[in-house]
Write a protein that holds these residues in place. Structure first.
Motif, PDB file in Angstrom:
ATOM      1  N   MET A  11       0.855  -1.179   0.000  1.00 13.24           N
ATOM      2  CA  MET A  11       0.000   0.000   0.000  1.00 13.24           C
ATOM      3  C   MET A  11       0.900   1.242   0.000  1.00 13.24           C
ATOM      4  N   GLY A  12       0.625   2.181  -0.907  1.00 17.13           N
ATOM      5  CA  GLY A  12       1.428   3.386  -1.022  1.00 17.13           C
ATOM      6  C   GLY A  12       0.904   4.513  -0.150  1.00 17.13           C
ATOM      7  N   LEU A  13       1.613   5.617  -0.195  1.00 22.86           N
ATOM      8  CA  LEU A  13       1.258   6.770   0.617  1.00 22.86           C
ATOM      9  C   LEU A  13      -0.124   7.318   0.261  1.00 22.86           C
ATOM     10  N   LYS A  14      -0.466   7.302  -1.015  1.00 16.45           N
ATOM     11  CA  LYS A  14      -1.794   7.758  -1.445  1.00 16.45           C
ATOM     12  C   LYS A  14      -2.888   6.963  -0.724  1.00 16.45           C
ATOM     13  N   ASP A  15      -2.732   5.657  -0.665  1.00 12.43           N
ATOM     14  CA  ASP A  15      -3.704   4.803   0.023  1.00 12.43           C
ATOM     15  C   ASP A  15      -3.703   5.044   1.526  1.00 12.43           C
ATOM     16  N   ASP A  16      -2.520   5.258   2.093  1.00 10.00           N
ATOM     17  CA  ASP A  16      -2.415   5.554   3.533  1.00 10.00           C
ATOM     18  C   ASP A  16      -3.159   6.845   3.881  1.00 10.00           C
ATOM     19  N   ILE A  17      -2.987   7.865   3.046  1.00 13.31           N
ATOM     20  CA  ILE A  17      -3.671   9.138   3.268  1.00 13.31           C
ATOM     21  C   ILE A  17      -5.176   8.928   3.244  1.00 13.31           C
ATOM     22  N   GLY A  18      -5.666   8.234   2.230  1.00 12.73           N
ATOM     23  CA  GLY A  18      -7.099   7.965   2.129  1.00 12.73           C
ATOM     24  C   GLY A  18      -7.630   7.184   3.315  1.00 12.73           C
ATOM     25  N   ALA A  19      -6.875   6.180   3.749  1.00 12.96           N
ATOM     26  CA  ALA A  19      -7.314   5.348   4.870  1.00 12.96           C
ATOM     27  C   ALA A  19      -7.359   6.144   6.175  1.00 12.96           C
ATOM     28  N   LYS A  20      -6.342   6.964   6.421  1.00  8.90           N
ATOM     29  CA  LYS A  20      -6.322   7.745   7.664  1.00  8.90           C
ATOM     30  C   LYS A  20      -7.436   8.787   7.695  1.00  8.90           C
ATOM     31  N   LEU A  21      -7.654   9.465   6.574  1.00  8.06           N
ATOM     32  CA  LEU A  21      -8.716  10.470   6.538  1.00  8.06           C
ATOM     33  C   LEU A  21     -10.093   9.821   6.631  1.00  8.06           C
ATOM     34  N   THR A  22     -10.253   8.656   6.043  1.00  8.33           N
ATOM     35  CA  THR A  22     -11.524   7.939   6.135  1.00  8.33           C
ATOM     36  C   THR A  22     -11.785   7.493   7.568  1.00  8.33           C
TER      37      THR A  22
ATOM     38  N   GLY B 274      11.006   8.998  -7.134  1.00  7.87           N
ATOM     39  CA  GLY B 274      10.035   8.047  -6.598  1.00  7.87           C
ATOM     40  C   GLY B 274       8.712   8.708  -6.258  1.00  7.87           C
ATOM     41  N   GLY B 275       8.709  10.040  -6.212  1.00  8.23           N
ATOM     42  CA  GLY B 275       7.467  10.775  -5.971  1.00  8.23           C
ATOM     43  C   GLY B 275       6.951  10.636  -4.559  1.00  8.23           C
ATOM     44  N   GLU B 276       5.629  10.596  -4.441  1.00  4.58           N
ATOM     45  CA  GLU B 276       4.929  10.531  -3.156  1.00  4.58           C
ATOM     46  C   GLU B 276       5.329  11.690  -2.243  1.00  4.58           C
ATOM     47  N   THR B 277       5.402  12.901  -2.826  1.00  2.00           N
ATOM     48  CA  THR B 277       5.773  14.085  -2.056  1.00  2.00           C
ATOM     49  C   THR B 277       4.696  15.166  -2.071  1.00  2.00           C
ATOM     50  N   HIS B 278       3.916  15.229  -3.148  1.00  2.00           N
ATOM     51  CA  HIS B 278       2.918  16.279  -3.335  1.00  2.00           C
ATOM     52  C   HIS B 278       1.558  15.641  -3.629  1.00  2.00           C
ATOM     53  N   PHE B 279       0.581  15.973  -2.793  1.00  2.00           N
ATOM     54  CA  PHE B 279      -0.747  15.371  -2.938  1.00  2.00           C
ATOM     55  C   PHE B 279      -1.838  16.435  -2.922  1.00  2.00           C
ATOM     56  N   ARG B 280      -2.975  16.067  -3.499  1.00  2.00           N
ATOM     57  CA  ARG B 280      -4.191  16.883  -3.449  1.00  2.00           C
ATOM     58  C   ARG B 280      -5.300  16.012  -2.875  1.00  2.00           C
ATOM     59  N   VAL B 281      -6.046  16.580  -1.914  1.00  2.00           N
ATOM     60  CA  VAL B 281      -7.170  15.873  -1.294  1.00  2.00           C
ATOM     61  C   VAL B 281      -8.428  16.714  -1.456  1.00  2.00           C
TER      62      VAL B 281
ATOM     63  N   LEU C 288      -4.328  14.667  11.240  1.00  2.93           N
ATOM     64  CA  LEU C 288      -4.460  13.239  10.950  1.00  2.93           C
ATOM     65  C   LEU C 288      -3.295  12.716  10.117  1.00  2.93           C
ATOM     66  N   LEU C 289      -2.640  13.612   9.382  1.00  2.00           N
ATOM     67  CA  LEU C 289      -1.556  13.197   8.492  1.00  2.00           C
ATOM     68  C   LEU C 289      -0.174  13.646   8.993  1.00  2.00           C
ATOM     69  N   ALA C 290      -0.059  13.932  10.274  1.00  2.00           N
ATOM     70  CA  ALA C 290       1.211  14.399  10.847  1.00  2.00           C
ATOM     71  C   ALA C 290       2.348  13.412  10.588  1.00  2.00           C
ATOM     72  N   GLU C 291       2.066  12.136  10.691  1.00  2.00           N
ATOM     73  CA  GLU C 291       3.100  11.115  10.472  1.00  2.00           C
ATOM     74  C   GLU C 291       3.595  11.140   9.026  1.00  2.00           C
ATOM     75  N   GLU C 292       2.683  11.339   8.083  1.00  2.00           N
ATOM     76  CA  GLU C 292       3.063  11.375   6.677  1.00  2.00           C
ATOM     77  C   GLU C 292       3.958  12.597   6.387  1.00  2.00           C
ATOM     78  N   PHE C 293       3.613  13.744   6.972  1.00  2.00           N
ATOM     79  CA  PHE C 293       4.466  14.928   6.819  1.00  2.00           C
ATOM     80  C   PHE C 293       5.844  14.674   7.435  1.00  2.00           C
ATOM     81  N   ALA C 294       5.881  14.049   8.587  1.00  2.00           N
ATOM     82  CA  ALA C 294       7.147  13.768   9.267  1.00  2.00           C
ATOM     83  C   ALA C 294       8.014  12.799   8.477  1.00  2.00           C
TER      84      ALA C 294
END
Length: 88
Positions: free
Chosen positions: A1-12, A38-45, A67-73
């Motif tokens: 599971m990538g960061l995009k999926d992690d973001i969606g799961a945490k916000l959900t 490798g990307g996974e640095t800039h997202f839109r929600v 909710l996404l503090a860990e992802e920013f860190a």
């Protein structure tokens, strides 16, 4: 599971949205600050959730960012957020 999926799961899990779209826009930022191979640095929600009712735009963004503090860190550099309450 990538960061995009992690973001969606945490916000959900945290906001029980009625609508959510997470887009990885990292390829649009190649060579810009914060980008890395490798990307996974800039997202839109785009998110609609009852939890946003009565909240200001700043409060809504703070809720999402908390909710996404860990992802920013861990290397997420930028997050563009459109947050609405149902019916807006």
């Amino acid at each position: 599971m990538g960061l995009k999926d992690d973001i969606g799961a945490k916000l959900t899990a945290g906001l029980s949205p009625t609508h959510i779209t997470v887009t990885d826009e990292s390829d649009n930022h190649i060579g810009h600050s914060g980008w890395r191979p490798g990307g996974e640095t800039h997202f839109r929600v785009e998110i609609t959730a009852p939890a946003f009712a009565g909240k200001s735009r700043v409060e809504r963004h703070r809720m999402v960012n908390a909710l996404l503090a860990e992802e920013f860190a861990n290397g997420m550099h930028a997050l563009a957020v459109t947050a609405r309450a149902p019916g807006e």
